[in-house]
Write a protein that holds these residues in place. Structure first.
Motif, short mmCIF file in Angstrom:
data_model
loop_
_atom_site.label_atom_id
_atom_site.label_comp_id
_atom_site.label_asym_id
_atom_site.label_seq_id
_atom_site.Cartn_x
_atom_site.Cartn_y
_atom_site.Cartn_z
N ALA A 167 10.16 27.32 18.99
CA ALA A 167 10.72 28.67 18.83
C ALA A 167 11.75 28.71 17.70
N GLY A 168 12.68 27.76 17.70
CA GLY A 168 13.68 27.73 16.64
C GLY A 168 13.08 27.47 15.28
N GLU A 169 12.03 26.66 15.25
CA GLU A 169 11.31 26.37 14.01
C GLU A 169 10.67 27.64 13.47
N ALA A 170 10.09 28.43 14.36
CA ALA A 170 9.47 29.69 13.95
C ALA A 170 10.50 30.64 13.38
N PHE A 171 11.65 30.74 14.04
CA PHE A 171 12.73 31.59 13.51
C PHE A 171 13.11 31.15 12.10
N ASP A 172 13.31 29.84 11.92
CA ASP A 172 13.77 29.33 10.63
C ASP A 172 12.72 29.50 9.54
N LYS A 173 11.43 29.29 9.88
CA LYS A 173 10.38 29.41 8.87
C LYS A 173 10.16 30.86 8.47
N VAL A 174 10.22 31.77 9.43
CA VAL A 174 10.10 33.19 9.10
C VAL A 174 11.29 33.62 8.25
N ALA A 175 12.47 33.15 8.60
CA ALA A 175 13.67 33.49 7.82
C ALA A 175 13.54 33.01 6.38
N LYS A 176 12.98 31.83 6.21
CA LYS A 176 12.79 31.31 4.85
C LYS A 176 11.79 32.18 4.09
N MET A 177 10.75 32.64 4.80
CA MET A 177 9.76 33.54 4.21
C MET A 177 10.42 34.85 3.75
N LEU A 178 11.43 35.28 4.51
CA LEU A 178 12.12 36.53 4.21
C LEU A 178 13.32 36.31 3.28
N ASP A 179 13.47 35.07 2.82
CA ASP A 179 14.55 34.71 1.89
C ASP A 179 15.93 34.97 2.50
N LEU A 180 16.06 34.66 3.79
CA LEU A 180 17.34 34.77 4.47
C LEU A 180 18.05 33.42 4.42
N PRO A 181 19.37 33.40 4.49
CA PRO A 181 20.12 32.14 4.39
C PRO A 181 19.81 31.19 5.55
N TYR A 182 19.95 29.90 5.29
CA TYR A 182 19.84 28.86 6.31
C TYR A 182 21.18 28.75 7.06
N PRO A 183 21.15 28.53 8.39
CA PRO A 183 20.00 28.50 9.28
C PRO A 183 19.48 29.91 9.59
N GLY A 184 18.17 30.04 9.65
CA GLY A 184 17.56 31.36 9.72
C GLY A 184 17.64 32.07 11.05
N GLY A 185 17.65 31.31 12.16
CA GLY A 185 17.65 31.94 13.47
C GLY A 185 18.79 32.92 13.68
N PRO A 186 20.03 32.52 13.43
CA PRO A 186 21.15 33.46 13.60
C PRO A 186 21.07 34.67 12.67
N GLU A 187 20.50 34.48 11.47
CA GLU A 187 20.37 35.60 10.54
C GLU A 187 19.37 36.63 11.07
N ILE A 188 18.24 36.15 11.60
CA ILE A 188 17.26 37.06 12.18
C ILE A 188 17.85 37.77 13.39
N ASP A 189 18.58 37.04 14.21
CA ASP A 189 19.19 37.63 15.40
C ASP A 189 20.17 38.74 15.01
N LYS A 190 20.96 38.50 14.00
CA LYS A 190 21.96 39.48 13.56
C LYS A 190 21.29 40.75 13.02
N ARG A 191 20.26 40.59 12.19
CA ARG A 191 19.56 41.75 11.63
C ARG A 191 18.75 42.47 12.70
N ALA A 192 18.21 41.72 13.65
CA ALA A 192 17.39 42.32 14.70
C ALA A 192 18.18 43.30 15.56
N GLU A 193 19.47 43.07 15.70
CA GLU A 193 20.32 43.97 16.48
C GLU A 193 20.34 45.38 15.89
N GLN A 194 20.02 45.50 14.59
CA GLN A 194 20.00 46.81 13.92
C GLN A 194 18.57 47.32 13.69
N GLY A 195 17.57 46.62 14.26
CA GLY A 195 16.19 46.97 13.97
C GLY A 195 15.43 47.54 15.15
#
Length: 350
Positions: A167-195
């Protein structure tokens, strides 16, 4: 009994001291110090093993001293030394593991080699007044997604695991695909709160299968194919902020739907009424919120570690060492590190 734990399996250099005093219902965490390398590895979009091990070597003496000072203890007060033996990056593991062995040898005290996954799995019970109880464990981290039937210390039955990306690997790989900063999981979580998690239809792999295994690689592929439909050339930097937030929300909810469905299927199968969730992904805000809602409805006790104990830390290693020390389960000083160390005699992932 005073246990000193050292963790250096990846990019966190950590030392903690836990004391098991007579008359206490739960051990006391006297100190837990973590030196993170995230800013360093963020420059490369992921962990560079050689850099990680070098920085462990330079960071560990200061982290050890700070942990002892914070606990108001000296190295001579320690009764047991514990360290991570695997799984993890072999060069990184060697730094903390060798240091703990050297300290144990010098002090003439016992040494315990701890499985990193066991540390995560037991971490929700570090501050639990009732101590370790039989439960269903959901471990969700960057490298592993596991469902484990836990009956006691060392009594583990693997029920389900990730067959590809965790699960964490998927978060990080998708984040890298979206050019989000490492580590990607927290970045996706933060943006998801507004989505809006319902805007994009994303797959939930193995959601309705009877078995309890996981697969998240298909979700990553779905995002890869979706990007060119949203922006010319599939460049994520051309996405408007709301579309990016909606995509993050959709990815997060797809992963959480699978985790929660599988966990409750496992609860039904085992009959457990206690669910403990651990690992770095367990600090995901939506996962915590939705698990609390589901567990309240199902009358299941949910045990979550505080956010400070979800990512890699030494308190979980010291605690696992403490439980093993109570049973006299010590390790020879020639116990090797193993980057693919098994948990309780079972393979953690394919």
């Amino acid at each position: 009994m005073l246990v000193l734990g050292i963790e250096s399996s990846c990019d966190e250099t950590a030392v903690a001291l836990i004391e098991d005093a007579a008359g206490q219902t739960a051990p006391r965490v006297l100190s837990s110090v973590i030196s993170t390398q995230i800013p360093l590895h963020r420059l490369y979009g992921g962990v560079i093993p050689e850099l990680a091990s070098r920085n462990h070597s330079s960071n560990l003496p200061g982290v050890l001293q700070e942990a002892l000072q914070s606990a108001n203890r000296s190295i001579h007060d320690v009764d047991v030394f514990a360290s991570t033996a695997g799984p993890g990056l072999v060069a990184a593991l060697l730094v903390g593991n060798t240091a703990a062995k050297a300290l144990a040898l010098t002090a003439g005290k016992p040494f315990i080699a701890v499985n990193h996954l066991e540390g995560h799995m037991l971490s929700p019970f570090i501050l639990h007044e009732g101590g370790l109880v039989p439960h269903l464990s959901l471990v969700v981290s960057g490298g592993h997604t596991l469902l484990i039937d836990v009956q006691g210390t060392g009594q583990y039955t693997l029920l389900g695991r990730s067959l590809d990306d965790a699960a964490g690997e998927a978060f990080d790989k998708v984040a890298k695909m979206l050019d989000l900063p490492y580590p990607g999981g927290p970045e996706i979580d933060k943006r998801a709160e507004q989505g809006d998690a319902t805007r994009f239809k994303l797959p939930r792999p193995m959601l309705h299968e009877e078995h309890l295994n996981f697969s998240f690689s298909g979700l990553k592929t779905a995002v890869l194919y979706l990007l060119p439909k949203l922006t010319p050339g599939g460049n994520p930097n051309d996405l408007d902020a709301q579309t990016l937030n909606d995509l993050c929300a959709g990815v997060r909810q797809a992963i959480l739907d699978v985790l929660i469905r599988k966990a409750f299927k496992a609860l039904k199968k085992t009959g457990h009424k206690v669910l403990a969730v651990s690992g770095g992904v367990s600090c995901n805000t939506a996962l915590r919120r939705q698990l609390q809602e589901h567990c309240a409805r199902a009358r299941v006790e949910l045990i979550l570690p505080p956010n400070s104990l979800t990512t890699d830390n030494a308190a979980m290693i010291a605690f696992a060492g403490l439980l093993r020390a109570r049973n006299g389960d010590f390790s020879p000083l020639n116990t090797p590190v193993d980057p693919n160390l098994k948990l309780g005699g079972i393979q953690a992932r394919a």
